[in-house]
Structures are given as C-alpha cells and as structure tokens.
Design a protein around this motif. Structure first.
Motif, PDB file in Angstrom:
ATOM      1  N   THR A  24     -43.948  28.183  40.091  1.00  0.00           N
ATOM      2  CA  THR A  24     -43.071  27.004  40.173  1.00  0.00           C
ATOM      3  C   THR A  24     -43.057  26.453  41.594  1.00  0.00           C
ATOM      4  O   THR A  24     -43.171  25.242  41.806  1.00  0.00           O
ATOM      5  N   ALA A  25     -42.934  27.338  42.579  1.00  0.00           N
ATOM      6  CA  ALA A  25     -42.914  26.897  43.975  1.00  0.00           C
ATOM      7  C   ALA A  25     -44.238  26.263  44.383  1.00  0.00           C
ATOM      8  O   ALA A  25     -44.263  25.331  45.186  1.00  0.00           O
ATOM      9  N   TRP A  26     -45.339  26.772  43.829  1.00  0.00           N
ATOM     10  CA  TRP A  26     -46.659  26.259  44.183  1.00  0.00           C
ATOM     11  C   TRP A  26     -47.121  25.119  43.281  1.00  0.00           C
ATOM     12  O   TRP A  26     -48.189  24.558  43.481  1.00  0.00           O
ATOM     13  N   GLY A  27     -46.337  24.788  42.259  1.00  0.00           N
ATOM     14  CA  GLY A  27     -46.708  23.690  41.367  1.00  0.00           C
ATOM     15  C   GLY A  27     -47.931  23.986  40.528  1.00  0.00           C
ATOM     16  O   GLY A  27     -48.788  23.121  40.339  1.00  0.00           O
ATOM     17  N   CYS A  28     -48.021  25.224  40.029  1.00  0.00           N
ATOM     18  CA  CYS A  28     -49.161  25.590  39.200  1.00  0.00           C
ATOM     19  C   CYS A  28     -48.689  26.492  38.059  1.00  0.00           C
ATOM     20  O   CYS A  28     -47.503  26.786  37.939  1.00  0.00           O
ATOM     21  N   ARG A  29     -49.609  26.942  37.229  1.00  0.00           N
ATOM     22  CA  ARG A  29     -49.284  27.872  36.153  1.00  0.00           C
ATOM     23  C   ARG A  29     -49.334  29.304  36.689  1.00  0.00           C
ATOM     24  O   ARG A  29     -50.082  29.575  37.641  1.00  0.00           O
ATOM     25  N   PRO A  30     -48.599  30.245  36.101  1.00  0.00           N
ATOM     26  CA  PRO A  30     -48.619  31.634  36.582  1.00  0.00           C
ATOM     27  C   PRO A  30     -50.015  32.227  36.673  1.00  0.00           C
ATOM     28  O   PRO A  30     -50.318  32.977  37.614  1.00  0.00           O
ATOM     29  N   GLU A  31     -50.877  31.881  35.743  1.00  0.00           N
ATOM     30  CA  GLU A  31     -52.232  32.441  35.772  1.00  0.00           C
ATOM     31  C   GLU A  31     -53.080  31.864  36.910  1.00  0.00           C
ATOM     32  O   GLU A  31     -54.182  32.359  37.188  1.00  0.00           O
ATOM     33  N   GLN A  32     -52.598  30.822  37.587  1.00  0.00           N
ATOM     34  CA  GLN A  32     -53.341  30.236  38.710  1.00  0.00           C
ATOM     35  C   GLN A  32     -52.913  30.812  40.066  1.00  0.00           C
ATOM     36  O   GLN A  32     -53.567  30.556  41.077  1.00  0.00           O
ATOM     37  N   VAL A  33     -51.845  31.598  40.068  1.00  0.00           N
ATOM     38  CA  VAL A  33     -51.349  32.155  41.333  1.00  0.00           C
ATOM     39  C   VAL A  33     -52.402  33.028  41.991  1.00  0.00           C
ATOM     40  O   VAL A  33     -52.654  32.942  43.196  1.00  0.00           O
ATOM     41  N   ALA A  34     -53.051  33.892  41.205  1.00  0.00           N
ATOM     42  CA  ALA A  34     -54.063  34.794  41.760  1.00  0.00           C
ATOM     43  C   ALA A  34     -55.181  34.013  42.447  1.00  0.00           C
ATOM     44  O   ALA A  34     -55.578  34.329  43.578  1.00  0.00           O
TER      45      ALA A  34
END
Length: 198
Positions: free
Chosen positions: A89-99
């Motif tokens: 949410t903080a990065w403006g992406c989906r959880p699977e995109q954090v990595a």
C-alpha cells in the motif's frame, strides 16, 4: 556541518546523511581518533588525540565524490513477511510486487545500531528509491532473527530475536553477527547489499 565537543576527547559531527560514510572514511585515514562511528546524520570521533587539530581539520573538510564500497554481499530472502500488504500500500503496488521492487535496489549499510549486527541499509548513492514506509503503530514484542524489515526509507535485518516496530517483508538464513568470524558483522558500514529472491 555542526561540531559538538563531548567530554575531553570526543567530537560529534552533524553532517548531511549523504556525507556520513565519506567523512567517516576520511577521518579514519587522517587518524584523528581511536574510534570513528558513523550514524544516520552524524559521525562520532572518540578518543581524539589532538582536539584543536581535529576541529580545524573538520571545519575545513569538504565532501567529494566517494567511491562506492567494494564489498558486495548477496542475501537470499523469502519474501513471506506478514506486512507485505501494508508495504505494498505504501509503495503503490500489489503485495506480490514487493519482492521485485525491494530486490531491484542496490542497498548500502550506512551505519550499525540497535543490536550487534543490525545494519541500517539505505539505497546506494543516497537516493530515495521507494516511497517511505511508516513504522508499525504498535511494535511486536518479538521479531524472529533473520526477519527482513523496512521502515521510513531504511531496510534492516534483525540479527537476533527482539522487539521491533518495523514492517516485516521477508526472512533470510544469513547470519548477521558471529564472533567466530574475523569481522563479526556481516554488513559493516559501507558494505553494498543485494537482496536475492528465494
């Protein structure tokens, strides 16, 4: 730059975050102190042998282009942390995109603190590569060793079990601190770090 004299033989230098490692390197080479400790926006010179000389040198010091650290450590991470959704949410992406986003950055150990082996990692070059992530409102009473976490613009890896308020995004088997190594810390200041998705 602001110079603060501490006790009989120490000087705290407040300096821009981008210049802390450069100043620490220069002070070590100049031999002004027994111990040089970089922080987020400061460098402590402890055990200064000639304080008037050190103060004059510090007052004249100017930052220059710093060569990137030569040491590169790759750390394999399982991006399985319980706070992936909050970080996404903080990065403006989906959880699977954090990595993918986290591993795409070349990080640098800016300073050590909190616990032996805990390195505060920032994007190499001092540029903010991702939006800042808030700390948790309530710290966890226990964070497992090897937990990979983010807070503000920093990344860190918990070397031992401890309370912690950073957002947990993954875990690693890397040993951050070991007295069995010649240099106990895996990530001393200046070390570049590349995270690898497991």
């Amino acid at each position: 730059m602001r110079l603060i004299e501490i006790g009989l033989d120490a000087v705290l230098v407040e300096v821009e975050a981008a210049h802390t490692l450069q100043l620490a390197d220069a002070a070590r080479r100049a031999g002004w102190a027994c111990d040089v400790v970089p922080g987020a926006q400061s460098v402590l010179l402890d055990g200064v042998r000639d304080r008037p000389g050190a103060l004059a040198w510090l007052s004249a010091w100017q930052p220059q282009d710093r060569e990137a650290g030569t040491e590169l450590v790759e750390i394999a991470v399982r991006y399985d942390g319980p706070d992936l959704a909050a970080v996404a949410t903080a990065w403006g992406c989906r959880p699977e995109q954090v990595a993918e986003r986290h591993a795409a950055i070349l990080w640098e150990a800016a300073f050590a603190g909190f616990a032996p082996g805990f390195a505060y990692l920032r994007p190499a070059g001092g540029e903010l590569a991702l939006p800042e992530v808030p700390r948790r409102r309530s710290p966890r009473p226990r964070v497992e060793p090897g937990s990979v976490a983010v807070a503000s613009a920093w990344t860190g890896i918990y070397p031992t079990a401890s309370p912690g308020g950073w957002q947990l995004i993954g875990s690693t088997d890397a040993v951050l601190w070991s007295l069995e190594r010649p240099a106990p810390s895996l990530l001393p200041p200046g070390t570049r770090v590349r995270f690898v998705v497991r």
